[in-house]
Design a protein around this motif. Structure first.
Motif, short mmCIF file in Angstrom:
data_model
loop_
_atom_site.label_atom_id
_atom_site.label_comp_id
_atom_site.label_asym_id
_atom_site.label_seq_id
_atom_site.Cartn_x
_atom_site.Cartn_y
_atom_site.Cartn_z
N LEU A 9 0.85 -1.20 0.00
CA LEU A 9 0.00 0.00 0.00
C LEU A 9 0.89 1.26 0.00
CD1 LEU A 9 -3.10 0.51 0.17
CD2 LEU A 9 -2.75 1.07 2.56
N VAL A 44 -10.91 -4.21 -2.45
CA VAL A 44 -10.18 -4.12 -1.17
C VAL A 44 -9.13 -3.01 -1.24
CG1 VAL A 44 -8.57 -5.35 0.35
CG2 VAL A 44 -10.57 -6.54 -0.54
N SER A 47 -10.86 0.45 -1.15
CA SER A 47 -11.32 0.77 0.20
C SER A 47 -10.13 1.15 1.09
CB SER A 47 -12.05 -0.44 0.79
OG SER A 47 -12.55 -0.15 2.05
N SER A 48 -9.04 0.39 0.98
CA SER A 48 -7.84 0.68 1.79
C SER A 48 -7.28 2.05 1.44
CB SER A 48 -6.75 -0.37 1.53
OG SER A 48 -7.26 -1.66 1.74
N ARG A 50 -8.86 4.62 0.08
CA ARG A 50 -9.78 5.69 0.51
C ARG A 50 -9.54 6.01 1.98
NH1 ARG A 50 -13.94 2.70 -2.25
NH2 ARG A 50 -14.01 3.50 -4.37
N MET A 51 -9.41 4.95 2.79
CA MET A 51 -9.21 5.17 4.22
C MET A 51 -7.85 5.81 4.50
SD MET A 51 -10.95 2.00 6.23
CE MET A 51 -10.45 0.59 5.29
N ALA A 52 -6.80 5.27 3.85
CA ALA A 52 -5.45 5.78 4.11
C ALA A 52 -5.33 7.25 3.70
CB ALA A 52 -4.44 4.93 3.34
N SER A 56 -4.74 10.66 6.06
CA SER A 56 -3.63 11.60 5.80
C SER A 56 -4.14 12.98 5.42
CB SER A 56 -2.75 11.10 4.66
OG SER A 56 -2.40 9.78 4.86
N GLU B 58 -14.60 2.28 6.57
CA GLU B 58 -14.57 3.36 5.57
C GLU B 58 -15.72 4.34 5.83
OE1 GLU B 58 -14.29 1.79 1.53
OE2 GLU B 58 -14.94 3.74 0.80
N VAL B 97 -3.21 0.76 6.66
CA VAL B 97 -3.98 1.95 6.35
C VAL B 97 -3.73 3.06 7.37
CG1 VAL B 97 -6.38 2.73 6.49
CG2 VAL B 97 -5.79 0.84 5.00
#
Lengths: 218, 141
Positions: A9, A44, A47-48, A50-52, A56, B58, B97
Motif C-alpha cells: 500500500l 479491497v 477501500s484501503s 480511501r481510508m489511508a 492523511s 470506511e 492503512v
C-alpha cells in the motif's frame, strides 16, 4: 498463467501522489486467479486507499472497474470513457496489461499496482509455482514433461549436478531437485534411455527480447 | 455521564447460531451491556467478507467485532476458522492503512454465553473508547 503479487500500500500511495482522480483497473484473468488484481482485490485496494488517504488528509477519488482481460484491445475498449475521467489509471493487471493500456491511452498516466512474477500454476491453496521460462525452444519431450530450465536452480541441461542431497536441491533444501524428478518420471514412463544422450548447449538467443511472432491467418 | 464523553460506534457481526443467540440471551437475562454495539446477524461467521469489515470502517465506524462459534463448534464445520483468517487479514490491512488493528477483534462463544457476550461488548467498548474516535470519522465521512 501469469502470476503476480500486489505492491505494498505504501508503494502504491507513493506512486499515486499528485494524482486526484484515480481509476483502479482490475483484470479478470490470470491475476484474478492468483489473488493479485481481480475484482475483489480492486475493491479491497480501493477501500484501503480511501481510508489511508482520508486519514492523511489528502482527499482523492477512486473509481473501480475490472475488465475481462487487459491485454487485448477489444476488452479495454469498453473503459475508454472511464479512462478519460481519470488523472491516472492504477492497473492491477500484469505488465502486459499495463503496457497495453499505456499504448491504447497514450495521453493517460498508467501505473502498475502489481509486480509481475512468473508463469506458473496453483500448487495448493494460496501457493503458486513457476513452471515455464518461455525459453522459446521447448525441451519437455526429453525431460519427461518437467522443465529443468525453470525448475532446476542452475537451469542445467544435463543434470543433475553433484549437489543434490536425498532428492533435494542444494540451493534450497526445501525444494525437490528437478533432475531427480525428471529421472523418476522418465523411469515411470520407461524412457530412462533419454538421460544417456548428451544434450547440446541451450540456444539462449531464442530468448532475446523483445520477441514477436507472426501467424498467417487462414 | 459527561456530555463530552466519547461513545464509540461498534458494529458486531454475529453468527446466527451462537453470538446472535448469546446477545438475545443477554437480553433475556437482563444483563447490561453498552448500547453502542450495533448487531448485524450473519448466517455463519464464515460468511463475513473482508469488504464488510473495510466498508464499515470506511463509513466511519470506530470498531468492529466479529463473533463466531467456539472453535470446533461451527454449525458449518469450519466457518468460524475462515472468519478468523479473514479477520487476521483485515487487521493487517487496518494497520497498513493507519487505523490500527486494535479496532477489530474476533471472539468465539456459544449460544449459551449470554454473560460472555455482555463481557465482550463491554471489553470492546472500553477498548475503543480508550483508542478514541476513528480518524476517518474525525475527518468527516
Amino acid at each position: 498463467m501469469i502470476i503476480a503479487s500486489q505492491k505494498s500500500l505504501e508503494e502504491i500511495r507513493e506512486m499515486i501522489k499528485g494524482h486526484q482522480r484515480i481509476l483502479i483497473l482490475g483484470c479478470g484473468t490470470c491475476v484474478a486467479i492468483c489473488l493479485a488484481g481481480g475484482e475483489k482485490e480492486v475493491a479491497v485496494l480501493a477501500s484501503s486507499l480511501r481510508m489511508a488517504e482520508k486519514i492523511s488528509g489528502t482527499e482523492k477519488q477512486f473509481a473501480e472497474h475490472t475488465v475481462e482481460r487487459q491485454c487485448e484491445w477489444e476488452f479495454i475498449e469498453e473503459i475508454a470513457d472511464r479512462v478519460k475521467e481519470a488523472d491516472a489509471v492504477l492497473s492491477l493487471g500484469c505488465g502486459v496489461g499495463v503496457q497495453t493500456l499505456a499504448q491504447r491511452f497514450p495521453d493517460t498516466i498508467v501505473l502498475p499496482g502489481v509486480n509481475t512474477l512468473f508463469m506458473g500454476m496453483p500448487l495448493e491453496e494460496g501457493v503458486w509455482g513457476e513452471l515455464c521460462s518461455a525459453c522459446g525452444d521447448c525441451i519437455l519431450a526429453e525431460t519427461g514433461g518437467i522443465c529443468p530450465i525453470t525448475r532446476c536452480a542452475k537451469g542445467l541441461r544435463n543434470g543433475p549436478c553433484g549437489g543434490y542431497r536425498d532428492g533435494m536441491c542444494e540451493v534450497d533444501p526445501n525444494r525437490e531437485c528437478a533432475w531427480v524428478q525428471i529421472y523418476n518420471r522418465l523411469e515411470k514412463v520407461g524412457q530412462l534411455e533419454k538421460l544417456s544422450a548428451l544434450q547440446p548447449l541451450k540456444d539462449y538467443s531464442k530468448m532475446a527480447h523483445p520477441r514477436r511472432i507472426e501467424v498467417k491467418i487462414t | 455521564m459527561s456530555e463530552n464523553r466519547f461513545e464509540p460506534e461498534i458494529i458486531a457481526f454475529c453468527c446466527h447460531y451462537c453470538a446472535y443467540a448469546a446477545a438475545d440471551l443477554a437480553g433475556i437475562m437482563r444483563l447490561q451491556y453498552p448500547a453502542n454495539i450495533k448487531v448485524i446477524k450473519l448466517p455463519c461467521s464464515g460468511t463475513i467478507d473482508i469488504l464488510h469489515i473495510l466498508k464499515a470502517f470506511e463509513q466511519g465506524t470506530d470498531g468492529v467485532l466479529v463473533a463466531g462459534c467456539l472453535e470446533g463448534g461451527c454449525h458449518f464445520i469450519e466457518g468460524n476458522i475462515r472468519a478468523k483468517r479473514r479477520v487476521e487479514r483485515a487487521k493487517n490491512i487496518l494497520d497498513e492503512v493507519g487505523l490500527g488493528k486494535e479496532r477489530l477483534e474476533m471472539f468465539f462463544m456459544s449460544s449459551a454465553d449470554g454473560t460472555r457476550f455482555a463481557e465482550v461488548a463491554k471489553e470492546m467498548s472500553d477498548r475503543i473508547r480508550e483508542l478514541g474516535p476513528s480518524p476517518i470519522k474525525a475527518r468527516g465521512v
